[in-house]
Motif scaffolding. Structure first.
Motif, PDB file in Angstrom:
ATOM      1  N   UNK A 417       0.847  -1.194   0.000  1.00 16.19           N
ATOM      2  CA  UNK A 417       0.000   0.000   0.000  1.00 16.19           C
ATOM      3  C   UNK A 417       0.879   1.240   0.000  1.00 16.19           C
ATOM      4  N   UNK A 418       0.769   2.050  -1.044  1.00 19.13           N
ATOM      5  CA  UNK A 418       1.517   3.299  -1.153  1.00 19.13           C
ATOM      6  C   UNK A 418       0.574   4.433  -0.794  1.00 19.13           C
ATOM      7  N   UNK A 419       0.625   4.865   0.475  1.00 18.73           N
ATOM      8  CA  UNK A 419      -0.285   5.913   0.944  1.00 18.73           C
ATOM      9  C   UNK A 419      -0.076   7.201   0.164  1.00 18.73           C
ATOM     10  N   UNK A 420       1.169   7.575  -0.035  1.00 24.22           N
ATOM     11  CA  UNK A 420       1.571   8.728  -0.845  1.00 24.22           C
ATOM     12  C   UNK A 420       3.034   8.524  -1.194  1.00 24.22           C
ATOM     13  N   UNK A 421       3.687   9.452  -1.891  1.00 35.83           N
ATOM     14  CA  UNK A 421       5.088   9.209  -2.243  1.00 35.83           C
ATOM     15  C   UNK A 421       6.022   9.020  -1.058  1.00 35.83           C
ATOM     16  N   UNK A 422       5.558   9.341   0.138  1.00 36.32           N
ATOM     17  CA  UNK A 422       6.418   9.283   1.308  1.00 36.32           C
ATOM     18  C   UNK A 422       6.212   8.037   2.159  1.00 36.32           C
ATOM     19  N   UNK A 423       4.995   7.521   2.209  1.00 35.95           N
ATOM     20  CA  UNK A 423       4.633   6.473   3.168  1.00 35.95           C
ATOM     21  C   UNK A 423       4.270   5.187   2.431  1.00 35.95           C
ATOM     22  N   UNK A 424       4.879   4.084   2.874  1.00 39.09           N
ATOM     23  CA  UNK A 424       4.712   2.787   2.222  1.00 39.09           C
ATOM     24  C   UNK A 424       4.444   1.730   3.293  1.00 39.09           C
ATOM     25  N   UNK A 425       3.461   0.868   3.031  1.00 42.99           N
ATOM     26  CA  UNK A 425       3.118  -0.224   3.944  1.00 42.99           C
ATOM     27  C   UNK A 425       3.146  -1.537   3.170  1.00 42.99           C
ATOM     28  N   UNK A 426       3.613  -2.593   3.827  1.00 47.65           N
ATOM     29  CA  UNK A 426       3.666  -3.901   3.181  1.00 47.65           C
ATOM     30  C   UNK A 426       3.399  -4.990   4.207  1.00 47.65           C
ATOM     31  N   UNK A 427       2.463  -5.883   3.870  1.00 51.76           N
ATOM     32  CA  UNK A 427       2.156  -7.047   4.697  1.00 51.76           C
ATOM     33  C   UNK A 427       2.417  -8.284   3.859  1.00 51.76           C
ATOM     34  N   UNK A 428       3.186  -9.217   4.392  1.00 50.34           N
ATOM     35  CA  UNK A 428       3.533 -10.394   3.594  1.00 50.34           C
ATOM     36  C   UNK A 428       3.663 -11.637   4.462  1.00 50.34           C
ATOM     37  N   UNK A 429       3.549 -12.771   3.795  1.00 52.53           N
ATOM     38  CA  UNK A 429       3.689 -14.062   4.472  1.00 52.53           C
ATOM     39  C   UNK A 429       4.386 -15.027   3.521  1.00 52.53           C
ATOM     40  N   UNK A 430       5.205 -15.902   4.091  1.00 56.98           N
ATOM     41  CA  UNK A 430       5.971 -16.878   3.307  1.00 56.98           C
ATOM     42  C   UNK A 430       5.884 -18.242   3.978  1.00 56.98           C
ATOM     43  N   UNK A 431       5.651 -19.251   3.157  1.00 54.97           N
ATOM     44  CA  UNK A 431       5.632 -20.636   3.645  1.00 54.97           C
ATOM     45  C   UNK A 431       6.651 -21.428   2.836  1.00 54.97           C
ATOM     46  N   UNK A 432       7.638 -22.006   3.527  1.00 54.31           N
ATOM     47  CA  UNK A 432       8.639 -22.846   2.863  1.00 54.31           C
ATOM     48  C   UNK A 432       8.400 -24.291   3.271  1.00 54.31           C
ATOM     49  N   UNK A 433       8.035 -25.118   2.295  1.00 47.66           N
ATOM     50  CA  UNK A 433       7.810 -26.549   2.540  1.00 47.66           C
ATOM     51  C   UNK A 433       9.100 -27.309   2.273  1.00 47.66           C
TER      52      UNK A 433
END
Length: 458
Positions: A417-433
């Motif tokens: 999520x790029x709120x504006x040119x200054x603020x950036x949010x990222x939510x992520x998940x990884x599963x390694x089998x």
């Protein structure tokens, strides 16, 4: 903490009105150019720190200030496939960067940047996760226009280096500590051609304050050239990179390494079809052995902006050589030099050595500011006689207990999520089998990682 949150809120409020006219921040902050901004009576507080004139009624000299605040919360289950000490609560990584860019005149400038990185509640933080305060960059630069379309630049001092796809030379953005080099660099640039020549010593991070001193145990040098808008091929990179390490560690042993890399890259970043093809050959010596290593990679994407959600389909694949016989007089393990830390995602579980992988992906533009992505990576050892390595070339598992090649699969998903040119949010998940190789070399448990990143640049 309340004071810091209040200060951040005031800062975000002061820049929100400016967001629409702000230029995009560059991956290398010293590449930003704020000289077109002019301070006047209507300028806001943000304008005043980006362009600070140092002489009345003149564009030069001027000073520009900037920085970054980044918070990352990580939760890992079965870290190191169950071999690490369990951490039930997760940990918080924080990074603070602040820089000053002083332009004395149209030929001379100086750039200084400080970095502070902390690993809160981390049981055993690594050196790329925690470095309380250090001088990250400090260089002087001289630039001349040799003609209307040609410039020659000399840059000396501590600086970041980044080239091409960042498979071999990167700023190490995803890990907490960015990478820097004590270097002398020459830059020649024409309209559609650019060539860099450099000689450097990579900075070895230490876990103290202002203790990242000159590193005599490693050298890095090279020539990297780019041709843009070439007929048929669009864009072409060709390069030579040399590295010397007093002590390097491979499955084949431990000792002095002198390695040369020659490579080329063909790429296109416009249109529905985009691509990035690269090949590298390495030679040199390790201990008293001869180095012969290589890699080839392909990254192709297709996107139609006219389609709903603008889906972007991608397919990456690469083959990276490993050692066929650790006991002979030849070393075939590929060295990725100084690659981006999160080479196969933020989890950064495996580095690009002795691998064959297939990596499909899909990205959707849910809104103008919100993107969703998913990718699936399948890993094999290319040679059953060599192990697997971390991105920094440390040996993870030597592979002496099994001849299994299949390492495992990695499924990752993220929201950006790029709120504006200054603020950036990222939510992520990884599963390694875990596959048969991991199960034979370790506790063999599947890894789950989730991370939340909040980043503010100014």
């Amino acid at each position: 903490m309340k004071t810091a949150i209040l200060a951040l809120g005031i800062f975000l409020g002061s820049i929100s009105a400016y967001a629409q006219k702000a230029s995009l921040f560059k991956p290398l902050r010293y590449d930003e150019d704020w000289s077109k901004m002019k301070r006047d009576s209507s300028a806001g507080s943000y304008d005043k720190i980006k362009f600070i004139p140092l002489a009345k009624h003149q564009k030069l000299p001027y000073l520009s200030l900037g920085g970054e605040v980044r918070y990352q919360y990580f939760y890992l289950k079965n870290e190191d496939w169950g071999d690490a000490i369990p951490d039930k609560d997760g940990f918080l990584l924080t990074r603070f960067l602040g820089h000053a860019d002083w332009h004395l005149n149209k030929h001379l400038r100086a750039f200084v940047q400080l970095q502070s990185s902390m690993a809160n509640s981390r049981l055993q933080p690594s050196i790329v996760e925690e470095n309380p305060l250090d001088l990250h960059q400090a260089f002087v630069e001289a630039k001349w226009n040799t003609s209307s379309q040609t410039t020659l630049t000399t840059r000396i001092g501590r600086q970041e280096l980044s080239y091409g796809s960042q498979r071999l030379v990167a700023v190490r953005e995803a890990p907490n500590n960015r990478m820097a080099f004590d270097a002398l660099k020459l830059i020649y640039q024409q309209k559609n051609f650019k060539s860099d020549a450099f000689y450097s010593h990579p900075v070895a991070n230490k876990a103290g304050i202002f203790d990242d001193h000159f590193n005599e145990n490693a050298k890095f040098w090279g020539l990297y050239s780019v041709i843009n808008h070439a007929p048929v091929l669009n864009n072409i990179d060709f390069y030579y990179l040399g590295i010397w390490k007093k002590t390097a560690t491979l499955v084949a042993g431990k000792g002095e390494e002198l390695r040369h890399s020659v490579g080329t890259r063909i790429w296109k970043t416009s249109g529905a079809w985009q691509y990035d093809f690269e090949g590298v050959y390495q030679f040199g010596t390790f201990q008293d052995k001869t180095i012969r290593a290589w890699t080839v990679s392909s990254n192709t994407t297709f996107q139609k902006d006219e389609w709903r959600l603008k889906p972007k389909f991608g397919l990456k694949t690469e083959a990276i050589s490993g050692d066929e016989n650790p006991n002979d007089n030849r070393v075939e393990t590929f060295n990725p030099l100084y690659p981006k830390g999160a080479y196969f995602g933020l989890a950064a579980l495996i580095g690009p050595s002795n691998l064959f992988d297939i990596h499909p992906s899909i990205d959707l533009e849910l809104t103008d500011r919100l993107n969703w992505g998913m990718d699936y990576d399948i890993f094999w050892r290319l040679s059953k006689h060599d192990g697997i390595y971390a991105p920094n070339m440390s040996v993870i598992y030597a592979g002496k207990n099994t001849e299994e090649k299949f390492i495992g699969t990695q499924l990752a998903m993220d929201f950006n999520y790029q709120l504006n040119p200054f603020v950036y949010l990222r939510l992520e998940a990884t599963w390694f089998a875990s596959g048969p190789f991991i199960q034979a070399e370790s506790a063999g448990k599947d890894i789950f990682m989730t991370a939340l990143t909040t980043q503010v640049k100014f």
